[in-house]
Each structure stands twice: as C-alpha cells, then as structure tokens.
Design a protein around this motif. Structure first.
Motif, PDB file in Angstrom:
ATOM      1  N   GLY A  10      21.941  10.911   9.778  1.00 42.64           N
ATOM      2  CA  GLY A  10      21.483  10.324  11.025  1.00 42.64           C
ATOM      3  C   GLY A  10      22.391  10.733  12.171  1.00 42.64           C
ATOM      4  N   PHE A  11      21.902  10.556  13.394  1.00 43.46           N
ATOM      5  CA  PHE A  11      22.660  10.952  14.581  1.00 43.46           C
ATOM      6  C   PHE A  11      22.654   9.816  15.590  1.00 43.46           C
ATOM      7  CE2 PHE A  11      21.148  14.685  12.459  1.00 43.46           C
ATOM      8  CZ  PHE A  11      22.274  15.474  12.399  1.00 43.46           C
ATOM      9  N   HIS A  12      23.830   9.567  16.171  1.00 40.14           N
ATOM     10  CA  HIS A  12      24.052   8.411  17.034  1.00 40.14           C
ATOM     11  C   HIS A  12      24.574   8.885  18.378  1.00 40.14           C
ATOM     12  CE1 HIS A  12      25.201   4.219  17.935  1.00 40.14           C
ATOM     13  NE2 HIS A  12      26.345   4.701  18.391  1.00 40.14           N
ATOM     14  N   ALA A  48      17.672  14.232  13.436  1.00 38.95           N
ATOM     15  CA  ALA A  48      17.190  14.626  14.762  1.00 38.95           C
ATOM     16  C   ALA A  48      18.326  14.603  15.781  1.00 38.95           C
ATOM     17  CB  ALA A  48      16.050  13.709  15.202  1.00 38.95           C
ATOM     18  N   PRO A  49      19.261  15.558  15.707  1.00 40.56           N
ATOM     19  CA  PRO A  49      20.400  15.534  16.622  1.00 40.56           C
ATOM     20  C   PRO A  49      20.003  15.661  18.088  1.00 40.56           C
ATOM     21  CG  PRO A  49      20.314  17.616  15.415  1.00 40.56           C
ATOM     22  CD  PRO A  49      19.353  16.687  14.757  1.00 40.56           C
ATOM     23  N   GLN A  50      18.965  16.450  18.391  1.00 40.45           N
ATOM     24  CA  GLN A  50      18.608  16.626  19.792  1.00 40.45           C
ATOM     25  C   GLN A  50      17.959  15.373  20.389  1.00 40.45           C
ATOM     26  OE1 GLN A  50      19.830  18.731  21.579  1.00 40.45           O
ATOM     27  NE2 GLN A  50      20.478  20.352  20.173  1.00 40.45           N
ATOM     28  N   GLN A  51      17.328  14.551  19.545  1.00 42.30           N
ATOM     29  CA  GLN A  51      16.844  13.255  20.037  1.00 42.30           C
ATOM     30  C   GLN A  51      18.030  12.391  20.459  1.00 42.30           C
ATOM     31  OE1 GLN A  51      13.971  12.039  20.730  1.00 42.30           O
ATOM     32  NE2 GLN A  51      12.411  13.155  19.584  1.00 42.30           N
ATOM     33  N   ALA A  52      19.079  12.430  19.660  1.00 39.40           N
ATOM     34  CA  ALA A  52      20.283  11.659  19.995  1.00 39.40           C
ATOM     35  C   ALA A  52      20.924  12.183  21.278  1.00 39.40           C
ATOM     36  CB  ALA A  52      21.276  11.713  18.838  1.00 39.40           C
ATOM     37  N   VAL A  66      27.499  12.902  20.790  1.00 45.49           N
ATOM     38  CA  VAL A  66      26.699  12.551  19.609  1.00 45.49           C
ATOM     39  C   VAL A  66      27.554  12.750  18.370  1.00 45.49           C
ATOM     40  CG1 VAL A  66      24.736  13.271  18.156  1.00 45.49           C
ATOM     41  CG2 VAL A  66      24.434  13.041  20.624  1.00 45.49           C
ATOM     42  N   VAL A  67      27.429  11.814  17.445  1.00 41.09           N
ATOM     43  CA  VAL A  67      28.065  11.974  16.137  1.00 41.09           C
ATOM     44  C   VAL A  67      26.982  12.024  15.066  1.00 41.09           C
ATOM     45  CG1 VAL A  67      30.227  10.859  16.787  1.00 41.09           C
ATOM     46  CG2 VAL A  67      28.367   9.472  15.837  1.00 41.09           C
ATOM     47  N   ARG A 188      24.708  21.808  16.235  1.00 46.38           N
ATOM     48  CA  ARG A 188      25.563  22.191  15.105  1.00 46.38           C
ATOM     49  C   ARG A 188      26.722  21.208  14.949  1.00 46.38           C
ATOM     50  NH1 ARG A 188      27.770  27.814  16.219  1.00 46.38           N
ATOM     51  NH2 ARG A 188      27.702  27.059  18.355  1.00 46.38           N
ATOM     52  N   TYR A 189      27.351  21.235  13.791  1.00 41.10           N
ATOM     53  CA  TYR A 189      28.501  20.372  13.534  1.00 41.10           C
ATOM     54  C   TYR A 189      29.722  20.870  14.296  1.00 41.10           C
ATOM     55  CZ  TYR A 189      25.595  19.154   9.508  1.00 41.10           C
ATOM     56  OH  TYR A 189      24.552  18.780   8.697  1.00 41.10           O
ATOM     57  N   GLY A 190      30.580  19.961  14.708  1.00 41.44           N
ATOM     58  CA  GLY A 190      31.833  20.318  15.360  1.00 41.44           C
ATOM     59  C   GLY A 190      31.862  19.903  16.814  1.00 41.44           C
ATOM     60  N   ARG A 191      32.973  20.169  17.469  1.00 41.68           N
ATOM     61  CA  ARG A 191      33.144  19.854  18.887  1.00 41.68           C
ATOM     62  C   ARG A 191      32.932  21.116  19.714  1.00 41.68           C
ATOM     63  NH1 ARG A 191      37.415  17.240  16.403  1.00 41.68           N
ATOM     64  NH2 ARG A 191      38.800  18.945  17.006  1.00 41.68           N
TER      65      ARG A 191
END
Length: 202
Positions: A10-12, A48-52, A66-67, A188-191
């Motif tokens: 999930g993405f927050h 859904a990272p882009q929704q977050a 987003v995390v 993508r994952y990371g900062r």
C-alpha cells in the motif's frame, strides 16, 4: 470475516518530514476525522503509488511525500466480497435505529465528506469488538463521485472504466504494517535525492 493469510503493498501520502519519521520507525498515527469513509484507521492506496502522490500533492503541495508499506491484511472486512455488503447494510440499519432511539441527529454524506459512512463503520467495528471479532483491516473499491459536468467520470461514454477509481485500505491495527519505505515521484522505491536510484539518463 476472513483471516487473509497474505500481505499487500500500500501507499500512504503525507508530508516529507512525516514520511522520513515513518521510514525511521515512528509508528503511523491513525486518522480519526469524522468523515473518514471507511472509519478510523490508517489509509493506504493498494498497489497505486501515483494515486498516493496525486492526493499528497493536492493536500501538501511542495511538502508532499509518499511512503510504501508492506501490510498484513489479517482479519479483513473486504467489501469486494459481495457477501460482506449485506452485512454492512444491516449494520447501517442498526445504526440508524440506535441514533433515532437516542434522538441524536443522523450524520450525512455530503459530496466528499462521508460522515455517515464513517459513523457506520465505527459503529459496526465497535460492535464486532464487543463480539470478540476485531477487524484488523478494511478493504474497498472507491469510485469518485460525479464531475461538474454531471455523471461519473468514465474513460469514455458508456465505459465501465472510471477515472481515478482505486482500491483503498483502512488499517485498524498499526502492527499489521510490517515495513515502510520511501517512494520516488515516478513511483519507484527510494528517495528522489538518492543518486543510487537514478537511471543513467538522470
């Protein structure tokens, strides 16, 4: 109620400083607004990272972050299971009767403010706790409401695809969040400032 023996991603969406604390191990705080549509809990967009990111930018502007999180669904009240919708409808009917018995005003859903939904879920989950069946998560599909032009926003006329529809999770127990990590703006994952995650083209 089923005990889902699986995990999901999930993405927050949040602020940058909050995201950094969460990645460092600070416990995620519950949302307890009176219009949280699935009741009180910790909200995530499932896969859904882009929704977050979209929500976070609207809410926090340049401070948006987003995390990602690995979430164990556990005892999940899944509204994508058609057998659970009548259970929720029965809870709504009980809630209405309880409110009338006390003479208290019934909360209302007004546009994006889902106060009635929130109250019903909190009432239902509270009753389940009394019965010794505490939900750890709630899962539901969200379809955005009518556009200013009228009607639901579909991909095209008559389409079964709705713009910005998504699956949302409400995690009721923080220990069900197994791991948290940073997310880049491209999903993508990371900062973003971490060069180790950049492509050769930058």
């Amino acid at each position: 109620m089923y005990n889902y023996d699986r995990t999901v991603v999930g993405f927050h969406g949040t602020r940058g400083e909050t995201a950094a604390r969460l990645v460092d191990g600070t416990a995620v705080g519950k949302s307890e607004n009176d219009d949280d549509w699935l009741g009180h809990g910790i909200y995530f967009w499932e896969y859904a990272p882009q929704q977050a990111w979209r929500w976070a930018r609207q809410r926090h502007g340049k401070e948006a972050a987003v995390v990602g999180a690995l979430i164990r669904l556990g005892r999940c009240f899944d509204l994508l299971d058609p057998e659970n919708v009548p259970v929720l409808q029965a809870a709504h009917a009980d809630f209405v009767l309880a409110m009338r018995a006390t003479g208290a005003p019934l909360p209302e859903n007004v546009k994006k403010n889902k106060r009635l939904d929130c109250a019903v879920f909190n009432y239902f989950c509270g009753k389940m706790v009394q019965d010794g069946q505490d939900f750890e998560s709630i899962r539901a599909a969200f379809v955005p409401g009518s556009s200013s032009a009228g009607g639901l926003e579909r991909a095209w006329k008559g389409s079964g695809i709705f713009k910005n529809a998504h699956i949302q999770l409400c995690v009721r127990r923080a220990p069900n969040i197994v791991a948290i990590w940073s997310m880049k703006r491209d999903g993508r994952y990371g900062r973003d400032e971490d060069p180790g995650f950049e492509t050769e083209s930058g």
